[in-house]
Design a protein around this motif. Structure first.
Motif, PDB file in Angstrom:
ATOM      1  N   GLN A  73      11.421   0.936  13.218  1.00 58.79           N
ATOM      2  CA  GLN A  73       9.958   0.995  13.174  1.00 58.79           C
ATOM      3  C   GLN A  73       9.424   1.935  14.246  1.00 58.79           C
ATOM      4  N   PRO A  74       8.373   2.684  13.887  1.00 59.00           N
ATOM      5  CA  PRO A  74       7.765   3.573  14.895  1.00 59.00           C
ATOM      6  C   PRO A  74       6.930   2.773  15.894  1.00 59.00           C
ATOM      7  N   SER A  75       6.668   3.371  17.013  1.00 61.03           N
ATOM      8  CA  SER A  75       5.866   2.725  18.046  1.00 61.03           C
ATOM      9  C   SER A  75       4.426   2.565  17.586  1.00 61.03           C
ATOM     10  N   LYS A  76       3.805   1.447  17.941  1.00 66.34           N
ATOM     11  CA  LYS A  76       2.415   1.207  17.541  1.00 66.34           C
ATOM     12  C   LYS A  76       1.416   1.734  18.565  1.00 66.34           C
ATOM     13  N   TYR A 106      -4.373   8.237   5.843  1.00 63.00           N
ATOM     14  CA  TYR A 106      -3.202   7.453   6.223  1.00 63.00           C
ATOM     15  C   TYR A 106      -3.607   6.065   6.694  1.00 63.00           C
ATOM     16  N   LYS A 112      -2.502   2.324   4.627  1.00 63.55           N
ATOM     17  CA  LYS A 112      -1.365   1.947   5.448  1.00 63.55           C
ATOM     18  C   LYS A 112      -0.499   0.868   4.810  1.00 63.55           C
ATOM     19  N   THR A 131       2.704   2.336   2.889  1.00 64.72           N
ATOM     20  CA  THR A 131       3.614   3.228   3.587  1.00 64.72           C
ATOM     21  C   THR A 131       4.946   2.559   3.869  1.00 64.72           C
ATOM     22  N   SER A 132       5.856   3.347   4.400  1.00 67.38           N
ATOM     23  CA  SER A 132       7.163   2.808   4.776  1.00 67.38           C
ATOM     24  C   SER A 132       7.050   1.877   5.985  1.00 67.38           C
ATOM     25  N   GLU A 133       6.020   2.074   6.812  1.00 69.92           N
ATOM     26  CA  GLU A 133       5.803   1.169   7.942  1.00 69.92           C
ATOM     27  C   GLU A 133       5.522  -0.249   7.461  1.00 69.92           C
ATOM     28  N   LEU A 151       8.798  -1.783   6.255  1.00 70.11           N
ATOM     29  CA  LEU A 151       9.626  -2.202   7.385  1.00 70.11           C
ATOM     30  C   LEU A 151       9.065  -3.459   8.041  1.00 70.11           C
ATOM     31  N   SER A 152       7.755  -3.564   8.114  1.00 64.53           N
ATOM     32  CA  SER A 152       7.130  -4.747   8.691  1.00 64.53           C
ATOM     33  C   SER A 152       7.412  -5.989   7.848  1.00 64.53           C
TER      34      SER A 152
END
Length: 77
Positions: free
Chosen positions: A23-26, A43, A47, A50-52, A55-56
């Motif tokens: 996961q990317p940084s928030k 974006y 949201k 998305t891939s985020e 992953l979440s």
């Protein structure tokens, strides 16, 4: 039975670790301080697709499975 639960818990733990690290940084860091934030972009409005978001969801599901396996292993003892 305990061996199977231990193997399942190990697999879920590895999946959980990989998904959390992917996961990317928030936080924006200093760039968020200078620019003032994201605002209303395409974006930020989409949201959930998305891939985020994927992953979440995988993180939450694997964490619930991990916790359930911990409780089941405690009962099986």
């Amino acid at each position: 039975m305990r061996t199977l639960l231990t193997i399942l818990q190990s697999i879920v733990a590895i999946v959980l670790i990989v998904v959390v690290l992917a996961q990317p940084s928030k936080t924006n860091g200093l760039s968020g301080l200078v620019s003032g934030g994201a605002g209303d972009t395409f974006y930020s409005k989409n949201k959930s697709r998305t891939s985020e978001a994927l992953l979440s969801r995988i993180t939450v599901i694997s964490a619930i499975i991990f916790a359930a396996l911990c409780m089941i292993q405690n009962v099986v003892k």
